[in-house]
Scaffold this active site. Sequence first.
Site, PDB file in Angstrom:
ATOM      1  N   SER A  94       0.774  -1.157  -0.128  1.00 14.59           N
ATOM      2  CA  SER A  94      -0.039   0.191  -0.141  1.00 14.59           C
ATOM      3  C   SER A  94       0.796   1.306   0.207  1.00 14.59           C
ATOM      4  CB  SER A  94      -0.799   0.042   1.430  1.00 14.59           C
ATOM      5  OG  SER A  94      -1.548   1.280   1.441  1.00 14.59           O
ATOM      6  N   TYR A 105      -2.153  -1.004  10.315  1.00 15.72           N
ATOM      7  CA  TYR A 105      -2.168  -1.040   8.760  1.00 15.72           C
ATOM      8  C   TYR A 105      -0.703  -0.794   8.166  1.00 15.72           C
ATOM      9  CZ  TYR A 105      -3.842  -0.947   3.815  1.00 15.72           C
ATOM     10  OH  TYR A 105      -4.286  -1.019   2.671  1.00 15.72           O
TER      11      TYR A 105
END
Length: 275
Positions: free
Chosen positions: A155, A168
Amino acid sequence: MGKVDGKVAFITGAARGQGRSHAVRLAREGADIIAVDTTAKVESVPYSLATAEDLAETVRQVESAGRRIVAKEADVRDSAALADAVNEGVAKFGRLDIVLANAGISSPAPTLEMSDETWQDMIDINLTGVWKSIKASVPHIIKGGRGGAVVITSSLAAIYANPNTAHYSAAKAGLVMLMKVLAKELAEHSIRVNTVHPTTVATEMILNDATYRLFRPDLEAPTRADFEVAARELNRLPVAALEPEDITNAIMYLVSDDARYVTGATQVIDAGGAI
């Protein structure tokens, strides 16, 4: 002739979103698919996860593209279920060439306030689950002796920090070094390993109230339109969120012979968000 004619790809998180997009595109380019996803509820995740009907739709679309698919319910935290799915697919198709470790979750929370469960679910799925997926699948590529490609979905959050995403971001950053170590270890087998790093993508993981609140904490009940106003501020190009197909385009490059000497690379698809 497709870019991956005659090859077989194993894809996690294939029931919808980016995973389905990858499965259908690879099928259109000539690959058979081994697809897994889970319908199990994860209590710390603030949106609905995939359903059996979602996975069935992926099957329908792959078959409509003229390719074969083995689709199984398997949680990436479950090594045995992953191994069973891969083994069944390889037994049916006779080989494995491509692994897309795509499955993941999102559960925004302030770092010092999130629960132990929220942290642990994130690490177990977004980091350890990728390792388990690769451990269950890549030995089949090695055994085939033809080389292959692994692409891990990381990401933009691995390289650009935002509040309320510590778990995350930690998981996605961990995937980068996992990729780099694997790229060195697997090079002798002509297996290439890379990561992709999307900015926000218009899937169920992003298009939900929890994400809208993450992007617009100034509003009591933000809508998708409110989210898009803030999201456009993160990206330099004039777009609020990418489409799954935008990530699939990068995946196709990395798994095809177009990228036959690309390994250990971080492919950023962020609309300029990291600039």
